[in-house]
Design a protein around this motif. Structure first.
Motif, short mmCIF file in Angstrom:
data_model
loop_
_atom_site.label_atom_id
_atom_site.label_comp_id
_atom_site.label_asym_id
_atom_site.label_seq_id
_atom_site.Cartn_x
_atom_site.Cartn_y
_atom_site.Cartn_z
N SER A 1 0.77 -0.61 0.04
CA SER A 1 -0.26 0.01 0.20
C SER A 1 0.69 1.58 -0.01
N PHE A 2 0.26 2.26 -1.15
CA PHE A 2 1.60 3.46 -1.21
C PHE A 2 0.87 4.47 -0.76
N VAL A 3 1.04 5.67 -0.48
CA VAL A 3 0.13 7.13 -0.81
C VAL A 3 1.03 7.53 -0.63
N GLN A 4 0.93 8.71 -1.67
CA GLN A 4 2.45 9.41 -2.18
C GLN A 4 1.77 11.39 -2.37
N GLU A 5 2.25 11.84 -1.90
CA GLU A 5 1.46 13.57 -1.66
C GLU A 5 1.90 14.15 -3.13
N ARG B 1 -1.94 -6.54 -8.86
CA ARG B 1 -3.62 -6.98 -7.82
C ARG B 1 -2.85 -6.71 -6.62
N ASN B 2 -2.01 -6.70 -6.24
CA ASN B 2 -1.44 -6.79 -5.08
C ASN B 2 -0.54 -5.04 -4.38
N VAL B 3 -1.02 -4.69 -5.08
CA VAL B 3 -0.57 -2.96 -4.76
C VAL B 3 -1.44 -2.04 -5.05
N VAL B 4 -1.93 -1.39 -3.80
CA VAL B 4 -2.87 -0.40 -4.53
C VAL B 4 -1.88 0.86 -3.58
N LEU B 5 -2.08 2.22 -4.75
CA LEU B 5 -1.50 3.47 -5.13
C LEU B 5 -2.94 4.95 -4.71
N GLN B 6 -2.68 5.28 -4.05
CA GLN B 6 -3.26 6.21 -3.16
C GLN B 6 -2.93 6.91 -3.89
#
Length: 281
Positions: free
Chosen positions: A168-172, A200-205
């Motif tokens: 799970s990634f959250v990028q500014e 499928r195993n990555v959530v990018l926000q």
């Protein structure tokens, strides 16, 4: 003398745990050279490396590149004894902190990663990573830049693991807009984010800049969870930036990360945002 001379390897960090390995490889290099009846100068002429560089590798003060071992094995007729260490020196050439981080990432079954200044290291293209290393102050030497780029790229093996970890990634938003290395570098970086975001195993926000409420004001957050139920985490703005592993401290980081995810764009909205950014370049 060819330009590969400066790229034959990297100096061993004093007190590094890989010193015994590098010293053993160095002794083997010397034994094989002497068995082949070659002086240091003669081997250097054949391989295109300076005498000082070869002597450093033979006494274990310099980490040889895998390519050097491959070529030396052939020239010295070492019958595969030098090639046998290629994978070991491949790992050894990375800085100690990178090796430790790669080991943790290699064991993690779930990662929670919030980045606020730059694209997270696991998501960086080589060109983007190079731009960051080249902007470092005080400036890195060219060999240090190369070492950093190679080490960062090696961490991407986490995307090839089976079973795949949950990421799970959250990028500014600003990290997707700042053109480190130029617009073409940023373009390729955004294209790569779209590719990774489809896994499928990555959530990018993406965390929009205009959010009035933001749980990430204290900076970077990383939480790595392992199969045995343990975990390790860190944040720039908590626990003096040191790694933590107690359930109480990890809970604080997970709660903060959960709030960040809730405040960010959804994964679908985030990919659409990246596509729009790409279209504006």
């Amino acid at each position: 003398m060819n330009e590969a001379v400066d790229e034959a390897g990297w100096d061993v960090e004093p007190g590094d745990e890989i010193e015994p390995l590098v010293q053993a490889v160095g002794k083997l290099l010397k034994v094989c050279r002497e068995a082949a009846g070659l002086r240091v100068a003669e081997l250097g002429e054949v391989l295109g490396y300076g005498e000082d560089m070869i002597r450093k590798m033979e006494r274990g003060a310099r980490i040889p590149r895998p390519e050097y071992l491959d070529r030396a094995d052939q020239v010295l007729n070492a019958q595969g004894h030098l090639r046998a260490f290629m994978k070991d020196v491949e790992r050894a050439r990375y800085p100690r902190k990178v090796r430790e981080l790669a080991e943790l990432e290699g064991r993690a079954v779930e990662m929670l990663l919030y980045s606020h200044h730059n694209i997270h290291g696991l998501l960086q293209t080589p060109e983007y990573a190079r731009a960051l290393f080249e902007m470092h102050q005080p400036a890195y030497a060219p060999s240090e830049v190369e070492r950093g780029v190679v080490a960062r790229a090696a961490r991407k093996s986490v995307f090839e693991r089976e079973p795949a970890p949950t990421l799970s990634f959250v990028q500014e938003q600003v990290t997707l807009e700042r053109p480190h290395g130029g617009k073409m570098v940023l373009r390729r970086q955004l294209e790569y984010l779209l590719e990774v975001g489809q896994l499928r195993n990555v959530v990018l926000q993406v965390m929009p800049t205009d959010r009035e409420e933001h749980a990430g004001v204290q900076g970077l957050i990383e939480v790595l969870k392992f199969a045995d139920g343990t975990a390790i985490g860190r944040s720039d703005g908590a626990f003096n930036g040191r790694p933590v592993s107690s359930p109480r401290d990890l809970r604080i980081l997970e709660l903060r990360y959960g709030m960040i995810r809730a405040q960010a764009l959804t994964p679908r909205e985030s990919l659409a945002f990246i596509e729009r950014q790409l279209g504006e370049l």
